[in-house]
Motif scaffolding. Structure first.
Motif, PDB file in Angstrom:
ATOM      1  N   GLY A 120       0.843  -1.190   0.000  1.00  0.00           N
ATOM      2  CA  GLY A 120       0.000   0.000   0.000  1.00  0.00           C
ATOM      3  C   GLY A 120       0.876   1.237   0.000  1.00  0.00           C
ATOM      4  O   GLY A 120       2.103   1.146  -0.003  1.00  0.00           O
ATOM      5  N   GLY A 121       0.244   2.385   0.005  1.00  0.00           N
ATOM      6  CA  GLY A 121       0.983   3.637  -0.049  1.00  0.00           C
ATOM      7  C   GLY A 121       1.012   4.153  -1.474  1.00  0.00           C
ATOM      8  O   GLY A 121       0.213   3.748  -2.315  1.00  0.00           O
ATOM      9  N   VAL A 122       1.977   5.047  -1.757  1.00  0.00           N
ATOM     10  CA  VAL A 122       2.037   5.664  -3.076  1.00  0.00           C
ATOM     11  C   VAL A 122       3.414   5.517  -3.718  1.00  0.00           C
ATOM     12  O   VAL A 122       3.536   5.000  -4.825  1.00  0.00           O
ATOM     13  CB  VAL A 122       1.643   7.162  -3.003  1.00  0.00           C
ATOM     14  CG1 VAL A 122       1.739   7.814  -4.365  1.00  0.00           C
ATOM     15  CG2 VAL A 122       0.240   7.317  -2.443  1.00  0.00           C
ATOM     16  N   GLU A 123       4.448   5.949  -3.042  1.00  0.00           N
ATOM     17  CA  GLU A 123       5.775   5.983  -3.665  1.00  0.00           C
ATOM     18  C   GLU A 123       6.323   4.589  -3.953  1.00  0.00           C
ATOM     19  O   GLU A 123       6.761   4.319  -5.074  1.00  0.00           O
ATOM     20  CB  GLU A 123       6.743   6.769  -2.785  1.00  0.00           C
ATOM     21  CG  GLU A 123       6.430   8.252  -2.747  1.00  0.00           C
ATOM     22  CD  GLU A 123       7.332   9.022  -1.807  1.00  0.00           C
ATOM     23  OE1 GLU A 123       8.495   8.621  -1.622  1.00  0.00           O
ATOM     24  OE2 GLU A 123       6.864  10.030  -1.248  1.00  0.00           O
ATOM     25  N   LEU A 124       6.331   3.704  -2.962  1.00  0.00           N
ATOM     26  CA  LEU A 124       6.846   2.353  -3.194  1.00  0.00           C
ATOM     27  C   LEU A 124       6.016   1.611  -4.238  1.00  0.00           C
ATOM     28  O   LEU A 124       6.584   1.034  -5.170  1.00  0.00           O
ATOM     29  CB  LEU A 124       6.937   1.559  -1.899  1.00  0.00           C
ATOM     30  CG  LEU A 124       7.373   0.103  -2.078  1.00  0.00           C
ATOM     31  CD1 LEU A 124       8.783   0.011  -2.666  1.00  0.00           C
ATOM     32  CD2 LEU A 124       7.288  -0.650  -0.761  1.00  0.00           C
ATOM     33  N   PRO A 125       4.678   1.590  -4.131  1.00  0.00           N
ATOM     34  CA  PRO A 125       3.915   0.917  -5.186  1.00  0.00           C
ATOM     35  C   PRO A 125       4.194   1.466  -6.583  1.00  0.00           C
ATOM     36  O   PRO A 125       4.228   0.697  -7.547  1.00  0.00           O
ATOM     37  CB  PRO A 125       2.463   1.133  -4.763  1.00  0.00           C
ATOM     38  CG  PRO A 125       2.543   1.221  -3.286  1.00  0.00           C
ATOM     39  CD  PRO A 125       3.814   1.993  -3.024  1.00  0.00           C
ATOM     40  N   ALA A 126       4.400   2.779  -6.701  1.00  0.00           N
ATOM     41  CA  ALA A 126       4.727   3.344  -8.018  1.00  0.00           C
ATOM     42  C   ALA A 126       6.008   2.727  -8.552  1.00  0.00           C
ATOM     43  O   ALA A 126       6.101   2.383  -9.742  1.00  0.00           O
ATOM     44  CB  ALA A 126       4.860   4.867  -7.926  1.00  0.00           C
TER      45      ALA A 126
END
Length: 190
Positions: A120-126
């Protein structure tokens, strides 16, 4: 090979800042069902510091409503992998840290026996999406327009589009729409 599943809540206008909208029991129930099929979560440092120690503490104290407590209990039982260059070693036997070689580290996790892996989250999943490592996307769209806040993947650059296949959709009692997409990275028969 285990699947890597990305799950996130967003507003209708793409805001992924969880403080801008609220969830209900149906949201916790949805993600609880997803978590029951996983045994490992992977987070970047920022998301990790939001999720831990909050959810393990709720699991320990059972201080919230029954749906939230159930989610917390399952979350607390999961192995946790943190991708960070700044965190020091962890003393928790349920946690490991990936400091470099992200693609190799995630591929090793996916090849280990076990249930699915969640992120989950934004930066790592991107970054995981850019590396072609995410197999499923679970996006819960909340029926609210917030007008401000962090948007999903605004800083992500992809050399080409990532095609997804809608595999299911569900309208939750709160009016949220739970969308499930497959990336086509995996053969479902594996």
């Amino acid at each position: 090979m285990r699947k890597l599943i990305y799950g996130i809540n967003i507003s209708l206008d793409g805001c992924c800042d969880h403080t801008k909208f609220s969830g209900g029991d149906d949201i916790h129930d949805y993600f609880l069902a997803l978590m029951k099929n996983t045994d490992t979560v992977i987070y970047g440092r920022k998301t990790y510091e939001l999720m831990v120690p909050f959810w393990p503490e709720v699991a320990r104290t059972q201080s919230m409503d029954s749906a939230t407590n159930a989610f917390a209990t399952v979350f607390a039982s999961l192995k946790r992998v943190v991708v960070s260059r700044t965190l020091t070693d962890t003393d928790d036997p349920q946690e490991t840290i990936i400091r470099d070689n992200l693609k190799e580290g995630i591929l090793r996790l996916k090849q280990q026996p076990g249930k699915d892996i969640s992120t989950g989250g934004v930066e790592l999943p991107a970054e995981l999406i850019k590396l072609g490592l995410v197999d499923e996307f679970h996006i819960v769209v909340h029926p609210v327009i917030v007008g401000e806040g962090r948007r999903l993947f605004t800083e992500m650059f992809l050399p080409e589009n990532v095609g997804l296949k809608l595999t299911s959709s569900e309208t939750l009692s709160s009016g949220c729409i739970a969308l499930r997409y497959s990336s086509g990275n995996m053969n479902d028969d594996i």
